[in-house]
Design a protein around this motif. Structure first.
Motif, mmCIF file in Angstrom:
data_model
loop_
_atom_site.group_PDB
_atom_site.id
_atom_site.type_symbol
_atom_site.label_atom_id
_atom_site.label_comp_id
_atom_site.label_asym_id
_atom_site.label_seq_id
_atom_site.Cartn_x
_atom_site.Cartn_y
_atom_site.Cartn_z
ATOM 1 N N GLU A 55 24.728 42.411 62.519
ATOM 2 C CA GLU A 55 24.483 43.720 62.141
ATOM 3 C C GLU A 55 25.499 44.259 61.191
ATOM 4 O OE1 GLU A 55 24.385 48.248 64.302
ATOM 5 O OE2 GLU A 55 24.620 46.280 65.593
ATOM 6 N N GLU A 56 26.733 43.867 60.975
ATOM 7 C CA GLU A 56 27.638 44.271 60.146
ATOM 8 C C GLU A 56 27.390 43.698 58.871
ATOM 9 O OE1 GLU A 56 32.492 44.992 59.586
ATOM 10 O OE2 GLU A 56 31.819 44.329 61.431
ATOM 11 N N LEU A 57 27.059 42.649 58.791
ATOM 12 C CA LEU A 57 26.688 41.915 57.718
ATOM 13 C C LEU A 57 25.629 42.346 56.812
ATOM 14 C CD1 LEU A 57 27.227 39.385 55.359
ATOM 15 C CD2 LEU A 57 25.887 37.947 57.084
ATOM 16 N N GLU A 58 24.482 42.497 57.459
ATOM 17 C CA GLU A 58 23.331 43.101 56.895
ATOM 18 C C GLU A 58 23.554 44.568 56.620
ATOM 19 O OE1 GLU A 58 20.591 43.019 60.518
ATOM 20 O OE2 GLU A 58 19.793 41.047 59.764
ATOM 21 N N ASP A 59 24.673 45.095 57.307
ATOM 22 C CA ASP A 59 24.703 46.613 56.804
ATOM 23 C C ASP A 59 25.175 46.429 55.317
ATOM 24 O OD1 ASP A 59 25.437 49.626 57.045
ATOM 25 O OD2 ASP A 59 27.212 48.950 57.275
ATOM 26 N N ARG A 60 26.268 45.676 55.139
ATOM 27 C CA ARG A 60 27.138 45.439 53.890
ATOM 28 C C ARG A 60 26.052 44.815 52.807
ATOM 29 N NH1 ARG A 60 32.858 44.900 54.992
ATOM 30 N NH2 ARG A 60 33.119 45.525 57.057
ATOM 31 N N LEU A 61 25.279 44.137 53.158
ATOM 32 C CA LEU A 61 24.224 43.887 52.216
ATOM 33 C C LEU A 61 23.181 44.834 51.742
ATOM 34 C CD1 LEU A 61 23.173 40.309 53.319
ATOM 35 C CD2 LEU A 61 24.295 40.692 51.610
ATOM 36 N N HIS A 62 22.951 45.733 52.685
ATOM 37 C CA HIS A 62 21.902 46.687 52.282
ATOM 38 C C HIS A 62 22.618 47.846 51.405
ATOM 39 C CE1 HIS A 62 19.508 45.719 56.251
ATOM 40 N NE2 HIS A 62 19.249 45.091 55.295
ATOM 41 N N PHE A 63 23.971 47.828 51.737
ATOM 42 C CA PHE A 63 24.656 48.845 51.055
ATOM 43 C C PHE A 63 24.647 48.492 49.319
ATOM 44 C CE2 PHE A 63 28.729 49.860 48.823
ATOM 45 C CZ PHE A 63 28.826 51.190 49.032
ATOM 46 N N TYR A 64 24.620 47.250 49.089
ATOM 47 C CA TYR A 64 24.609 46.782 47.662
ATOM 48 C C TYR A 64 23.065 46.585 47.244
ATOM 49 C CZ TYR A 64 29.564 46.100 47.443
ATOM 50 O OH TYR A 64 30.933 46.342 47.475
ATOM 51 N N VAL A 65 22.362 46.010 48.157
ATOM 52 C CA VAL A 65 20.765 46.083 47.674
ATOM 53 C C VAL A 65 20.462 47.287 47.210
ATOM 54 C CG1 VAL A 65 18.621 45.461 48.498
ATOM 55 C CG2 VAL A 65 20.650 43.669 49.048
ATOM 56 N N GLU A 66 20.592 48.239 47.957
ATOM 57 C CA GLU A 66 20.067 49.514 47.896
ATOM 58 C C GLU A 66 20.395 50.054 46.375
ATOM 59 O OE1 GLU A 66 21.085 52.024 51.007
ATOM 60 O OE2 GLU A 66 19.820 50.927 52.631
ATOM 61 N N GLU A 67 21.551 49.628 45.827
ATOM 62 C CA GLU A 67 22.070 50.093 44.473
ATOM 63 C C GLU A 67 21.326 49.564 43.379
ATOM 64 O OE1 GLU A 67 24.475 52.584 43.794
ATOM 65 O OE2 GLU A 67 24.351 52.898 45.921
ATOM 66 N N CYS A 68 20.261 48.409 43.825
ATOM 67 C CA CYS A 68 19.758 47.581 42.637
ATOM 68 C C CYS A 68 18.514 48.300 42.357
ATOM 69 C CB CYS A 68 19.449 46.378 43.324
ATOM 70 S SG CYS A 68 20.978 45.408 43.466
ATOM 71 N N ASP A 69 18.120 48.281 41.052
ATOM 72 C CA ASP A 69 16.876 48.824 40.434
ATOM 73 C C ASP A 69 15.723 47.644 40.625
ATOM 74 O OD1 ASP A 69 17.929 50.936 39.442
ATOM 75 O OD2 ASP A 69 18.222 50.478 37.615
ATOM 76 N N TYR A 70 16.366 46.231 40.416
ATOM 77 C CA TYR A 70 15.279 45.282 40.847
ATOM 78 C C TYR A 70 16.272 43.854 41.204
ATOM 79 C CZ TYR A 70 12.069 41.291 40.344
ATOM 80 O OH TYR A 70 11.448 40.354 40.459
ATOM 81 N N LEU A 71 16.181 43.599 42.411
ATOM 82 C CA LEU A 71 17.033 42.394 42.741
ATOM 83 C C LEU A 71 16.593 41.241 42.472
ATOM 84 C CD1 LEU A 71 19.528 42.005 44.662
ATOM 85 C CD2 LEU A 71 18.009 41.600 46.682
ATOM 86 N N GLN A 72 17.120 40.389 41.678
ATOM 87 C CA GLN A 72 16.949 38.986 41.360
ATOM 88 C C GLN A 72 17.055 38.036 42.327
ATOM 89 O OE1 GLN A 72 17.707 36.496 37.771
ATOM 90 N NE2 GLN A 72 18.948 38.163 37.226
ATOM 91 N N GLY A 73 18.085 38.085 43.280
ATOM 92 C CA GLY A 73 18.424 37.325 44.146
ATOM 93 C C GLY A 73 20.047 37.418 44.540
ATOM 94 N N PHE A 74 20.437 36.170 45.011
ATOM 95 C CA PHE A 74 21.580 35.897 45.416
ATOM 96 C C PHE A 74 22.457 34.765 45.119
ATOM 97 C CE2 PHE A 74 19.030 38.296 48.404
ATOM 98 C CZ PHE A 74 19.880 39.541 49.031
ATOM 99 N N GLN A 75 23.529 34.808 44.741
ATOM 100 C CA GLN A 75 24.633 33.589 44.446
ATOM 101 C C GLN A 75 25.476 33.478 45.729
ATOM 102 O OE1 GLN A 75 24.898 32.487 40.031
ATOM 103 N NE2 GLN A 75 26.631 33.601 40.790
ATOM 104 N N VAL A 76 25.381 32.179 46.502
ATOM 105 C CA VAL A 76 26.224 32.117 47.288
ATOM 106 C C VAL A 76 27.021 30.969 47.310
ATOM 107 C CG1 VAL A 76 26.411 31.146 49.881
ATOM 108 C CG2 VAL A 76 24.364 32.728 49.162
ATOM 109 N N LEU A 77 28.589 31.206 47.249
ATOM 110 C CA LEU A 77 29.550 30.096 47.075
ATOM 111 C C LEU A 77 30.200 30.021 48.265
ATOM 112 C CD1 LEU A 77 29.386 31.909 44.172
ATOM 113 C CD2 LEU A 77 31.373 30.439 43.418
ATOM 114 N N CYS A 78 30.407 28.862 48.886
ATOM 115 C CA CYS A 78 30.967 28.462 50.054
ATOM 116 C C CYS A 78 31.605 27.043 50.221
ATOM 117 C CB CYS A 78 30.258 28.507 51.186
ATOM 118 S SG CYS A 78 28.787 27.474 51.505
ATOM 119 N N ASP A 79 32.417 26.607 50.854
ATOM 120 C CA ASP A 79 33.181 25.349 51.255
ATOM 121 C C ASP A 79 32.016 24.570 51.691
ATOM 122 O OD1 ASP A 79 35.602 26.122 49.931
ATOM 123 O OD2 ASP A 79 36.628 26.407 51.652
ATOM 124 N N LEU A 80 32.072 23.227 51.464
ATOM 125 C CA LEU A 80 31.224 22.289 52.295
ATOM 126 C C LEU A 80 32.016 21.490 53.370
ATOM 127 C CD1 LEU A 80 29.057 20.556 49.658
ATOM 128 C CD2 LEU A 80 28.323 22.076 51.313
#
Length: 463
Positions: free
Chosen positions: A92-117
């Motif tokens: 729920e907290e992660l989705e809230d943070r994502l929505h906070f930024y997504v709502e600022e986008c005129d048009y969302l291309q997508g997501f870049q995810v960088l993480c350790d393997l």
């Protein structure tokens, strides 16, 4: 541990969110004087020392259950990372943070995810990409899996955990992403160690993440240019679709850092010096370093002036096909078509170089000018810092990836998983683990050529 979701930036009215799954900095390291560390060549430990922009509180989520460092309490197994995002309050907290930024986008291309393997963040990344895939269907998800150059080879448990986390991570991350690329200066991902990648004009310390991450960051900045440029018509999904046809969701990264262009030379003259292969190095640990054929590729050359396609002898008739090209883009495209005649190749040439002012490490050869071009001979005095460099980088869908994926599958298959019950006690079921290995094997078959497929079938029959 810290999970950072960086703010999105506007480029051609299209937006991308960058989700970085990274460890937190230790308090002692955060007090380092950055300028003194860079100038003295000291060992830098914390990524956050170099942040010049304050992160928005909504962009940072601290995982308090695990320590950043130490012999115990580490996020070291895939199942531990997965379980973190099975908590409804965390989701729920992660989705809230994502929505906070997504709502600022005129048009969302997508997501870049960088993480350790190599550790538990592999599991965190798998659950994050699964969430993004479910909630933002149709948007691009470009995932970059990172692995340190060196590891504790004397600790058998850490080495086995590293390989198992990596195998699970590639299988799960690639299935939920539009495109997945492993990034590392490590020689190979399997159990057998191999020497790290070397560069002819960089003297870096493979034991310092400060050095290796700087090289990968410069490459990543170039690789992602096709969908970040205001002049480009492409998008994140367009890039993924041009590279991942035929079920090939994994791509390999190559980079020439710096691109070895002599000061004052034209692009055709520089490329003609490499008639058989481009002067780049593999940044995806496939175990092999030679350039072969590829199915599709996206190539970016930056730091080259638009007029550099002109021959050094203007007024004379062209001495080679490359000299007859009318632009730098056409020169690079014709060169790629010559080297990879059957591949689908896209190319971009940018005038802006990669800037390497502090805090970028000064590990360059004295043969480079301030702008990163090659000199005929070393200068008498080499106290001038390299301020920028030209970079050549590419994403390739290549048969080399069969070596990476199938080799990793074979290494994990050889393990006696009963000896590593602690890995599975963290939350991964044996059946799910075997299913992921089969996904890895199936994925590797997408990159086989004809004779390789026959050999793989023979090996499978003998198992």
């Amino acid at each position: 541990m810290r999970r950072s979701v960086e703010g999105c930036s506007e480029l051609k009215k299209l937006f991308a969110l960058h989700i970085c799954l990274i460890p937190d900095a230790s308090p002692a390291a955060s007090r380092l004087a950055v300028s003194q560390e860079v100038l003295s060549g000291g060992s830098v430990q914390a990524w956050s020392d170099y942040l010049s922009v304050r992160l928005h509180p909504k962009s940072v989520y601290v995982i308090r259950q695990y320590m950043h460092d130490g012999d115990c309490g580490c996020l070291e197994a895939f199942g531990q990372g997965e379980s973190l995002l099975q908590d409804p309050s965390c989701i729920e907290e992660l989705e809230d943070r994502l929505h906070f930024y997504v709502e600022e986008c005129d048009y969302l291309q997508g997501f870049q995810v960088l993480c350790d393997l190599h550790n538990g963040f592999s599991g965190v990344g798998a659950k994050v990409t699964e969430l993004l895939c479910d909630e933002y269907s149709g948007k691009g998800i470009l995932t970059w899996g990172l692995t340190p150059v060196t590891s504790n080879g004397g600790d058998s448990q850490k080495n086995v955990y590293r390989v198992m986390n990596t195998a699970l991570g590639i299988a799960r991350l690639s299935s939920h992403s539009s495109l997945f690329c492993p990034l590392s200066l490590r020689g190979a991902l399997g159990l057998k160690p191999q020497p790290p990648v070397t560069f002819p004009y960089i003297n870096y310390d493979a034991s310092l993440n400060y050095h290796s991450s700087a090289i990968l960051a410069a490459a990543l900045d170039a690789l992602t240019a096709p969908y970040r440029l205001s002049s480009s018509q492409g998008s994140m999904m367009h890039l993924a679709e041009t590279l991942t046809f035929g079920g090939r969701k994994v791509v390999a990264a190559w980079a020439s850092l710096p691109f070895p262009a002599l000061r004052g030379s034209s692009l055709p003259d520089t490329l003609r010096a490499y008639p058989q292969a481009l002067p780049w190095k593999l940044l995806s640990p496939c175990g092999e370093r030679k350039v072969g054929c590829c199915f599709a590729q996206s190539v970016v050359l930056r730091g080259i002036r638009k007029e550099s396609h002109v021959s050094s002898c203007p007024g004379e008739p062209p001495t080679a096909p490359l000299h007859a090209c009318e632009s730098t883009e056409q020169t690079l495209q014709r060169y790629l078509h010559t080297l990879f005649p059957g591949a689908f190749s896209t190319s971009h040439v940018l005038e802006q170089p990669c800037h390497t002012l502090p805090p970028y490490p000064q590990f360059f050869s004295p043969l480079l000018t301030r702008q990163g071009f090659l000199l005929d001979k070393p200068p008498r005095y080499s106290s001038t810092a390299v301020e920028s460099v030209p970079v050549l980088a590419a994403l390739q869908s290549s048969p080399l990836l069969h070596t990476l994926l199938y080799g990793l599958y074979k290494d994990v298959q050889k393990l006696n998983t009963r000896r590593w019950a602690s890995f599975f006690s963290a939350g991964v079921e044996q059946d799910d683990f075997q299913e992921a290995l089969e996904e890895l094997r199936t994925l590797s078959q997408c990159y086989e050529m004809g004779f390789e497929a026959d050999e793989s079938e023979d090996e499978a029959d003998s198992d």
